[in-house]
Design an enzyme around this catalytic site. Structure first.
Site, short mmCIF file in Angstrom:
data_model
loop_
_atom_site.label_atom_id
_atom_site.label_comp_id
_atom_site.label_asym_id
_atom_site.label_seq_id
_atom_site.Cartn_x
_atom_site.Cartn_y
_atom_site.Cartn_z
N HIS A 93 0.83 -1.29 0.15
CA HIS A 93 0.28 -0.45 -0.16
C HIS A 93 0.49 1.36 -0.03
CE1 HIS A 93 1.24 -0.21 4.64
NE2 HIS A 93 0.38 0.83 4.77
N ASP A 98 0.24 4.84 2.11
CA ASP A 98 -0.35 5.32 3.20
C ASP A 98 -1.40 6.00 3.04
OD1 ASP A 98 1.07 4.22 4.88
OD2 ASP A 98 3.00 5.20 5.48
N HIS A 124 4.87 -0.29 0.06
CA HIS A 124 5.25 -0.56 1.48
C HIS A 124 4.19 -2.01 1.74
CE1 HIS A 124 3.84 2.32 3.25
NE2 HIS A 124 3.29 2.03 4.80
N ARG A 133 5.67 7.01 13.89
CA ARG A 133 5.50 7.22 12.59
C ARG A 133 4.45 8.74 12.39
NH1 ARG A 133 1.79 4.15 8.18
NH2 ARG A 133 0.14 6.26 8.15
#
Length: 278
Positions: free
Chosen positions: A102, A104, A251, A266
């Site tokens: 995907h 993000d 990723h 994150r």
């Protein structure tokens, strides 16, 4: 590309580089910031080892590249830091976020520019690696007739596919479940290169096609995106950082370390509306 204030060691010829000579706990000077930015543009994902960052320092590093994104429906662990997304897995986890390829939050009308993940606790023996794939190469290696067809198509992206967040998003009011329609092939606003912009995590369908046609075409593209030659694999160590460009890379997080723990934070940098320019 020549660098003066950092050292850049490519992980593969296609994607990924480790960056040395940078302390992310300190403000970056203008030259070092520009070279880190250039390394990201050149390599799509960059990695840093042996870093020590507080939450504020992590946010400050992200802000050098743009305003910080607040995830529309993931849990907020630190109310005073809504920009921080906690990445956590332990012996109670049945699955983890990011187990499908995907980009993000591609379901946002203006998907994020990039994401910066800082892990402080990682599984033993190299478990929990993250794979990254080059979406420029995914587009470039398609045949000319397929490229021509894709150039005129859009795709619907919806957070309804990201079931993990719908289950977890129970800790705040006014939760949003965004959706967006984006070009199947997007033009990178900095490099000008063309990249595939569909993914298993968020893409629902191609509205210009019948459902069976859309399903078949998307499945072909997903499998093509997963070609090993487009990828690099990052083996995490404690206090490592990965910074990836969501406009040109996808990723996939491996969950191969149960029941061990994995923990980090994150931050995500706001982006702009995808466009396609032939």
């Amino acid at each position: 590309m020549a660098y003066q204030s950092i050292e850049v060691r490519k992980v593969t010829p296609t994607i990924g580089a480790e960056i040395y000579g940078v302390d992310l706990g300190k403000p970056l000077g203008n030259q070092q910031f520009q070279e880190v930015h250039d390394a990201l543009m050149e390599n799509l994902v960059i990695f840093f080892r042996d870093q020590k960052m507080s939450i504020e320092q992590h946010k400050e590093f992200g802000r050098r590249f743009g305003p910080l994104h607040v995830h529309p429906n993931a849990p907020i662990t630190f109310p005073e830091h809504p920009e921080i997304l906690v990445i956590k897995a332990d012996e109670n986890s049945k699955r983890v976020a990011g187990e499908e390829w995907h980009s993000d939050v591609s379901c946002d009308p203006e998907p994020p520019m990039g994401s910066i993940l800082y892990l402080t606790e990682v599984p033993p023996d190299g478990g929990g690696a993250t794979l990254f794939a080059n979406m420029y190469r995914a587009y470039e290696t398609l045949s000319a007739p397929i490229k021509e067809m894709l150039n005129d198509l859009t795709a619907l992206h919806d957070s309804s596919k990201a079931h993990y967040y719908r289950v977890k998003a129970t800790d705040r009011d006014n939760i949003q479940f965004p959706n967006g329609e984006h070009p199947v092939v997007r033009t990178h606003p900095v490099t000008g290169k063309q990249a595939l912009f569909v993914n298993r995590g968020f893409t629902l369908r191609i509205p210009q096609l019948r459902k069976n046609e859309s399903d078949a075409l998307l499945e072909m593209l997903y499998r093509h995106i997963e070609t090993p030659e487009f990828q690099c694999r990052f083996h995490w160590q404690p206090n490592s950082v990965a910074f990836w460009d969501n406009r040109s890379a996808q990723h996939h997080a491996l969950f191969d370390y149960y029941p061990h723990k994995r923990y980090g934070h994150r931050v995500t940098i706001c982006g702009d509306k995808p466009f396609h320019r032939a």
